[in-house]
Design a protein around this motif. Structure first.
Motif, PDB file in Angstrom:
ATOM      1  N   PHE A 529      -3.604   1.019  -6.751  1.00 23.16           N
ATOM      2  CA  PHE A 529      -3.274   2.424  -6.536  1.00 23.16           C
ATOM      3  C   PHE A 529      -3.523   2.798  -5.086  1.00 23.16           C
ATOM      4  O   PHE A 529      -4.210   2.091  -4.343  1.00 23.16           O
ATOM      5  CB  PHE A 529      -4.119   3.326  -7.452  1.00 23.16           C
ATOM      6  CG  PHE A 529      -5.606   3.152  -7.249  1.00 23.16           C
ATOM      7  CD1 PHE A 529      -6.294   3.877  -6.274  1.00 23.16           C
ATOM      8  CD2 PHE A 529      -6.319   2.244  -8.019  1.00 23.16           C
ATOM      9  CE1 PHE A 529      -7.650   3.698  -6.074  1.00 23.16           C
ATOM     10  CE2 PHE A 529      -7.680   2.059  -7.823  1.00 23.16           C
ATOM     11  CZ  PHE A 529      -8.348   2.785  -6.850  1.00 23.16           C
ATOM     12  N   TYR A 530      -2.939   3.953  -4.692  1.00 18.25           N
ATOM     13  CA  TYR A 530      -3.227   4.566  -3.400  1.00 18.25           C
ATOM     14  C   TYR A 530      -4.028   5.823  -3.672  1.00 18.25           C
ATOM     15  O   TYR A 530      -3.696   6.597  -4.578  1.00 18.25           O
ATOM     16  CB  TYR A 530      -1.939   4.943  -2.659  1.00 18.25           C
ATOM     17  CG  TYR A 530      -0.910   3.848  -2.560  1.00 18.25           C
ATOM     18  CD1 TYR A 530      -1.287   2.537  -2.309  1.00 18.25           C
ATOM     19  CD2 TYR A 530       0.446   4.128  -2.703  1.00 18.25           C
ATOM     20  CE1 TYR A 530      -0.343   1.535  -2.215  1.00 18.25           C
ATOM     21  CE2 TYR A 530       1.398   3.128  -2.613  1.00 18.25           C
ATOM     22  CZ  TYR A 530       0.999   1.830  -2.367  1.00 18.25           C
ATOM     23  OH  TYR A 530       1.933   0.838  -2.278  1.00 18.25           O
ATOM     24  N   LEU A 531      -5.067   6.058  -2.893  1.00 17.73           N
ATOM     25  CA  LEU A 531      -5.925   7.231  -3.088  1.00 17.73           C
ATOM     26  C   LEU A 531      -5.808   8.147  -1.884  1.00 17.73           C
ATOM     27  O   LEU A 531      -5.983   7.723  -0.749  1.00 17.73           O
ATOM     28  CB  LEU A 531      -7.382   6.794  -3.288  1.00 17.73           C
ATOM     29  CG  LEU A 531      -8.411   7.905  -3.505  1.00 17.73           C
ATOM     30  CD1 LEU A 531      -8.068   8.716  -4.750  1.00 17.73           C
ATOM     31  CD2 LEU A 531      -9.809   7.312  -3.630  1.00 17.73           C
ATOM     32  N   ARG A 541      -4.957   8.015   6.154  1.00 14.30           N
ATOM     33  CA  ARG A 541      -3.807   7.185   5.794  1.00 14.30           C
ATOM     34  C   ARG A 541      -2.728   7.989   5.085  1.00 14.30           C
ATOM     35  O   ARG A 541      -1.867   7.419   4.408  1.00 14.30           O
ATOM     36  CB  ARG A 541      -4.256   6.039   4.879  1.00 14.30           C
ATOM     37  CG  ARG A 541      -5.384   5.206   5.448  1.00 14.30           C
ATOM     38  CD  ARG A 541      -5.587   3.941   4.640  1.00 14.30           C
ATOM     39  NE  ARG A 541      -5.713   4.212   3.210  1.00 14.30           N
ATOM     40  CZ  ARG A 541      -5.614   3.268   2.275  1.00 14.30           C
ATOM     41  NH1 ARG A 541      -5.343   2.039   2.625  1.00 14.30           N
ATOM     42  NH2 ARG A 541      -5.762   3.567   0.998  1.00 14.30           N
ATOM     43  N   GLU A 542      -2.744   9.302   5.230  1.00 12.40           N
ATOM     44  CA  GLU A 542      -1.825  10.141   4.466  1.00 12.40           C
ATOM     45  C   GLU A 542      -0.364   9.779   4.713  1.00 12.40           C
ATOM     46  O   GLU A 542       0.438   9.697   3.772  1.00 12.40           O
ATOM     47  CB  GLU A 542      -2.060  11.614   4.792  1.00 12.40           C
ATOM     48  CG  GLU A 542      -1.158  12.536   4.009  1.00 12.40           C
ATOM     49  CD  GLU A 542      -1.564  13.996   4.145  1.00 12.40           C
ATOM     50  OE1 GLU A 542      -0.820  14.841   3.634  1.00 12.40           O
ATOM     51  OE2 GLU A 542      -2.604  14.275   4.744  1.00 12.40           O
ATOM     52  N   ALA A 543       0.009   9.562   5.954  1.00 11.35           N
ATOM     53  CA  ALA A 543       1.413   9.298   6.271  1.00 11.35           C
ATOM     54  C   ALA A 543       1.929   8.057   5.563  1.00 11.35           C
ATOM     55  O   ALA A 543       3.009   8.063   4.965  1.00 11.35           O
ATOM     56  CB  ALA A 543       1.588   9.153   7.783  1.00 11.35           C
ATOM     57  N   GLU A 544       1.141   6.950   5.607  1.00 16.71           N
ATOM     58  CA  GLU A 544       1.633   5.736   4.977  1.00 16.71           C
ATOM     59  C   GLU A 544       1.533   5.786   3.454  1.00 16.71           C
ATOM     60  O   GLU A 544       2.354   5.184   2.754  1.00 16.71           O
ATOM     61  CB  GLU A 544       0.916   4.493   5.520  1.00 16.71           C
ATOM     62  CG  GLU A 544      -0.588   4.524   5.412  1.00 16.71           C
ATOM     63  CD  GLU A 544      -1.242   5.059   6.666  1.00 16.71           C
ATOM     64  OE1 GLU A 544      -2.307   4.564   7.036  1.00 16.71           O
ATOM     65  OE2 GLU A 544      -0.673   5.984   7.278  1.00 16.71           O
ATOM     66  N   VAL A 545       0.548   6.529   2.919  1.00 19.29           N
ATOM     67  CA  VAL A 545       0.457   6.689   1.466  1.00 19.29           C
ATOM     68  C   VAL A 545       1.692   7.427   0.952  1.00 19.29           C
ATOM     69  O   VAL A 545       2.300   7.046  -0.047  1.00 19.29           O
ATOM     70  CB  VAL A 545      -0.825   7.442   1.071  1.00 19.29           C
ATOM     71  CG1 VAL A 545      -0.770   7.877  -0.391  1.00 19.29           C
ATOM     72  CG2 VAL A 545      -2.051   6.555   1.295  1.00 19.29           C
ATOM     73  N   ILE A 546       2.069   8.507   1.644  1.00 22.26           N
ATOM     74  CA  ILE A 546       3.255   9.274   1.245  1.00 22.26           C
ATOM     75  C   ILE A 546       4.512   8.429   1.389  1.00 22.26           C
ATOM     76  O   ILE A 546       5.395   8.446   0.532  1.00 22.26           O
ATOM     77  CB  ILE A 546       3.362  10.558   2.090  1.00 22.26           C
ATOM     78  CG1 ILE A 546       2.262  11.543   1.675  1.00 22.26           C
ATOM     79  CG2 ILE A 546       4.730  11.203   1.940  1.00 22.26           C
ATOM     80  CD1 ILE A 546       2.198  12.781   2.519  1.00 22.26           C
ATOM     81  N   THR A 556      -0.090   6.611  -7.154  1.00 25.63           N
ATOM     82  CA  THR A 556      -0.732   7.423  -6.121  1.00 25.63           C
ATOM     83  C   THR A 556      -1.598   8.489  -6.780  1.00 25.63           C
ATOM     84  O   THR A 556      -1.127   9.229  -7.639  1.00 25.63           O
ATOM     85  CB  THR A 556       0.312   8.115  -5.226  1.00 25.63           C
ATOM     86  OG1 THR A 556       1.203   7.134  -4.698  1.00 25.63           O
ATOM     87  CG2 THR A 556      -0.362   8.860  -4.082  1.00 25.63           C
ATOM     88  N   ILE A 557      -2.864   8.546  -6.386  1.00 22.85           N
ATOM     89  CA  ILE A 557      -3.776   9.591  -6.845  1.00 22.85           C
ATOM     90  C   ILE A 557      -4.005  10.527  -5.668  1.00 22.85           C
ATOM     91  O   ILE A 557      -4.406  10.089  -4.590  1.00 22.85           O
ATOM     92  CB  ILE A 557      -5.120   9.008  -7.306  1.00 22.85           C
ATOM     93  CG1 ILE A 557      -4.918   7.908  -8.360  1.00 22.85           C
ATOM     94  CG2 ILE A 557      -6.024  10.107  -7.862  1.00 22.85           C
ATOM     95  CD1 ILE A 557      -6.182   7.140  -8.683  1.00 22.85           C
TER      96      ILE A 557
END
Length: 670
Positions: A529-531, A541-546, A556-557
C-alpha cells in the motif's frame, strides 16, 4: 469584428450507460469528503474512528434497497428531478452559448483575443454581464479547446451559468468543476474588479492557476496565485490580477493583516472593491464545516513557561469524572468542586481564579490537552515542535497554533520547547469573511445535505447540475459495526478482495492514527500500500503517491481527501510519473540530491531512461554556472520561457523536452 450568433442547436441525447469496472473506493461519511469514483465502482462507507456505526450485512442492505425502490420507485417518475429541472430552465441560455460556437471556431487566435477585448470594453461601458454571458462562455469554451484540448460539455455550461447567478452548483465527482469555474470567472472579471477562485490548499491553487489559468491568459486576462510563502508585495501583485486563485485560509489571513497594516505598502488586497466575486470550491467544507472557525492574527505575550509545566503536573493527579468532566462538544474540560479543592491544595493557592494570579485556565488547558488533543490526530511533533493538523484536510499547517494557552499546554505535555502565548490582535470567521462579497458562488459534490444552511447563512440556493453521462456507479448501503475492531476487520477484507482483483483502491480516514492502524492490518495481510498522511516522511511523497494511486492493484490510504482524490487517474498519471523521472535525471546531472524517490513510479524502459539521463547530462554541461535544475524542469513541464540565450543550451533543452514527451506517452500506455 462584430459577430452574430447562429440558430440554436438541439440538445444532444445522452448515450446509454456502458459497462466497465473502476476502482473500489472506501471513504469516511464525515463532512464533505470527496473520493475517486468512476464507472462501476461499488462504494462502501464507514464512519470515522471517533464515530463507530453499525450496519447490516451487504446482502441485507442490498435487499432492503431493492425493496425500497420497488415500493417507492414509481413515485420518482411523477416528480421532475432537480438536475433535469435546471436543464429545462437554462436550456434557452445554453442554446445561445452553443449558437456562438461555429462562428468563434473559424476565428484565428488573434481574432479571439480581440473579441475578448471587445467584451471587456462593453462590460466597462455598462452592458450587463447577463447580456454578455452567451458570447463570453462560448469564448471560454473555444479558448479551452485550443489551449487544453478540452471542450466544455453542455452540462458544464449549465454549471457555469449556475455559478454566475450566485448559487451553489452541486456537481458529482469527476464532472469537471475546475474547468467549469473559469466560465463565470472570465465573465465576472470583465468588469475589472477581480474574481477570487477559492480552493482548499496551496497545491490546488497553484495547480489550477497553472492549468486552467492558461485559458484565461489566452483570452487576455491576468491570472494570479497566492501561496503561503509569498511576500506582501507578491501577494499585492497577485490580488491585482483579473482572476486570483487563493486558499480560504490565505484569503482570510491577508484580510486580517490588512486591517493591522500601518502604511499602504503593507496592504495585500485591492484597496478599491477588494471583495467583488468569489467562486468557492468544496463549498460545503469551506462555507459550512469550517464556517464558524475563527481566523486569528496574534502577538506574543510574556507568560512564564513554568506555569504550563506545573499545571500539567497538577492535571496528571486529577481523575476523570471525579475531579473534572470532559465536554467533548465544546472541546474543553471543567473542574468539579473536588477538583478545585485538590488543585488548590497542590498549588498552595486559596483561589484558582484570582485575577492577579489565575491558575484555573492553565489547569483546564492541561486537562483539555490530556483528554481531547492526541498526538498524530490533532497534531504532530516535527523538529521538536508541535504542528497543528488541519481537521478538514488532514494536512499539517505551519504557523497555525491554538489560542488561549492551549498550544502551550500541548507543548508542555509533549515536553518540547514551550512557545510564548499569543494575544489576539484581529479575528474573523469564514461566515463573516465570505458574506462581504458582492457575489458569492460555490461548487461541490455534496451540497444538498447542507442546502438549508447555505440558504439561511449565505442566502445561497443549491442547484444540482446533471451529469454529462448517466451515472453507472453503484452506491451501496452503509455498513455499520458494533466495534472498532469489527469495522477495521471488514475494511481490511474489502481492500484484500479488491487487491486480488487488481482494482485500485483509495481508503479515506479521518486521522493519522486510523490510517496507520489500517496500514498495520494491511501489512499483516501482505497487501502492499501507499500511505499518505500528515507525518513528514509520508507527506513529502504526496506527488508520487497521487501519481501512482490509480495503477493496477494500487492501494492508497490517505487522511481526509480534500485535494487528493481529485488527481488520482486510473492507470496512473503517466505525465506526473514522467516528471518525477525527469526530476531524478536532472538532479543527478546537476549533482543535487533528489528529494522524492522513484520507488512508486512505473520504471521507464532502459533505453529511454538512459536517453533521458544523457540528455540531462548534456543540458547540465551547457548550462550557466548558477543555473538550477528546477528552472529546466519548469521550462520543460510547465512551458515557462527560459532566458538562457546559448544555442547549445537551447538545443539540449529541446532534446530533453522531446525525451520527456516520449516518457509521458510511455506512462500513458502503461
Amino acid at each position: 469584428m462584430a459577430l452574430q450568433p447562429q440558430a440554436p442547436q438541439a440538445l444532444p441525447k445522452l448515450p446509454p450507460p456502458s459497462s466497465g469496472h473502476g476502482p473500489t473506493v472506501l471513504c469516511s461519511v464525515r463532512g464533505g469528503a470527496t473520493a475517486l469514483l468512476r464507472s462501476g465502482a461499488p462504494l462502501r462507507c464507514w464512519t470515522s474512528a471517533s464515530l463507530c456505526l453499525l450496519a447490516a450485512s451487504p446482502r441485507t442492505a442490498r435487499r432492503r434497497g431493492r425493496t425500497a425502490r420497488r415500493l417507492f420507485g414509481w413515485a420518482s417518475s411523477l416528480v421532475e428531478a432537480p438536475a433535469e429541472k435546471l436543464r429545462r430552465e437554462l436550456d434557452a441560455e445554453l442554446q445561445e452559448v452553443n449558437a456562438w460556437e461555429p462562428r468563434l471556431a473559424s476565428l484565428t487566435d488573434h481574432e479571439l483575443l480581440a473579441q475578448a477585448g471587445a467584451l471587456r470594453a462593453r462590460a466597462r461601458a455598462g452592458e450587463t454581464l447577463e447580456e454578455l454571458l452567451p458570447e463570453a462562455f462560448a469564448l471560454v469554451r473555444e479558448g479551452s479547446k485550443r489551449t487544453l484540448q478540452l471542450r466544455h460539455f453542455d452540462v458544464q455550461i449549465l454549471g457555469g451559468i449556475t455559478l454566475h447567478r450566485g448559487q451553489v452548483a452541486e456537481m458529482a465527482t469527476g464532472e469537471g468543476k475546475t474547468l467549469v469555474a473559469i466560465l463565470p470567472a472570465f465573465l465576472n472579471a470583465l468588469t475589472g474588479h477581480g474574481v477570487h477562485v477559492v480552493t482548499t490548499n496551496d497545491y490546488l491553487a497553484r495547480r489550477d492557476a497553472a492549468w486552467v489559468g492558461q485559458v484565461l491568459r489566452f483570452l487576455g486576462l491576468t491570472v494570479g496565485v497566492i501561496q503561503a510563502d509569498m511576500s506582501s508585495a507578491q501577494k499585492r501583485e497577485a490580488y491585482r490580477c483579473d482572476v486570483t486563485y487563493v486558499t480560504n485560509q490565505q484569503l482570510g489571513f491577508d484580510y486580517l493583516r490588512d486591517q493591522l497594516a500601518c502604511v499602504p505598502e503593507e496592504l495585500r488586497h485591492r484597496q478599491e472593491n477588494p471583495f467583488n466575486c468569489a467562486i468557492v470550491d468544496e463549498a460545503d467544507s469551506v462555507l459550512i464545516d469550517e464556517g464558524r472557525t475563527p481566523l486569528v492574527v496574534s502577538a506574543q505575550a510574556e507568560i512564564p513557561s513554568e506555569k504550563y509545566s506545573t499545571a500539567l503536573e497538577v492535571a496528571s493527579s486529577l481523575e476523570k469524572d471525579i475531579h473534572y468532566t470532559v465536554l467533548e462538544k465544546e472541546k474543553t474540560c471543567m473542574l468539579t468542586e473536588q477538583g478545585e479543592e485538590l488543585a488548590s491544595r497542590a498549588l498552595e493557592r486559596e483561589d484558582l481564579f484570582d485575577p492577579q494570579d489565575p491558575w484555573a485556565p492553565f489547569i483546564v488547558n492541561a486537562l483539555t490537552a490530556k483528554e481531547l488533543y492526541q498526538r498524530d490526530q490533532q497534531y504532530i511533533v516535527r523538529e521538536n515542535a508541535v504542528v497543528v493538523v488541519d481537521e478538514y484536510t488532514g494536512r499539517p499547517v505551519d504557523g497555525r497554533s491554538w489560542s488561549d494557552g492551549l498550544q502551550q499546554a500541548i507543548e508542555a505535555k509533549e515536553k518540547v520547547e514551550i512557545q510564548k502565548e499569543a494575544i489576539v490582535l484581529a479575528s474573523i470567521s469564514y461566515q463573516c469573511l465570505f458574506r462581504m462579497y458582492q457575489k458569492l458562488a460555490g461548487m461541490t459534490g455534496t451540497a444538498s445535505a447542507e442546502a438549508e444552511e447555505f440558504q439561511s447563512i449565505y442566502g445561497l440556493e443549491v442547484r444540482p447540475v446533471p451529469c454529462n453521462k448517466p451515472c453507472q456507479r453503484m452506491d451501496e448501503e452503509d455498513e455499520i459495526y458494533t466495534s472498532e475492531a469489527g469495522k477495521w476487520r471488514a475494511v481490511t477484507e474489502a481492500v484484500c478482495e479488491a487487491y486480488e482483483l487488481k482494482r485500485p483502491v483509495l481508503v479515506g480516514t479521518t486521522s493519522i492514527e486510523s490510517s496507520e492502524l489500517l496500514a498495520e492490518r494491511l501489512r499483516g495481510a501482505s497487501v502492499p500500500f501507499y500511505l499518505l498522511n500528515a507525518k513528514p516522511e509520508n507527506a513529502a511523497r504526496e506527488a508520487e503517491v497521487i501519481a501512482a494511486g490509480g495503477r493496477l492493484g494500487a492501494v492508497t490510504i490517505a487522511t481526509n481527501m480534500a485535494g487528493r482524490g481529485t488527481d488520482i487517474i486510473l492507470g496512473g498519471d503517466g505525465k506526473a510519473m514522467a516528471k518525477l523521472h525527469l526530476e531524478a535525471a536532472l538532479c543527478k546531472a546537476f549533482g543535487e540530491e533528489q528529494e522524492r524517490p522513484l520507488e512508486l513510479c512505473l520504471p521507464l524502459p532502459h533505453a529511454l531512461a538512459q536517453e533521458m539521463a544523457d540528455a540531462a547530462a548534456m543540458l547540465a554541461a551547457n548550462a550557466p554556472e548558477d543555473y538550477r535544475w528546477s528552472l529546466a524542469e519548469a521550462a520543460i513541464c510547465d512551458g515557462i520561457q527560459d532566458e538562457v540565450s546559448s544555442k547549445a543550451f537551447q538545443a539540449s533543452l529541446n532534446s530533453l523536452k522531446e525525451v520527456y514527451q516520449r516518457a509521458c506517452e510511455e506512462g500513458r500506455r502503461n
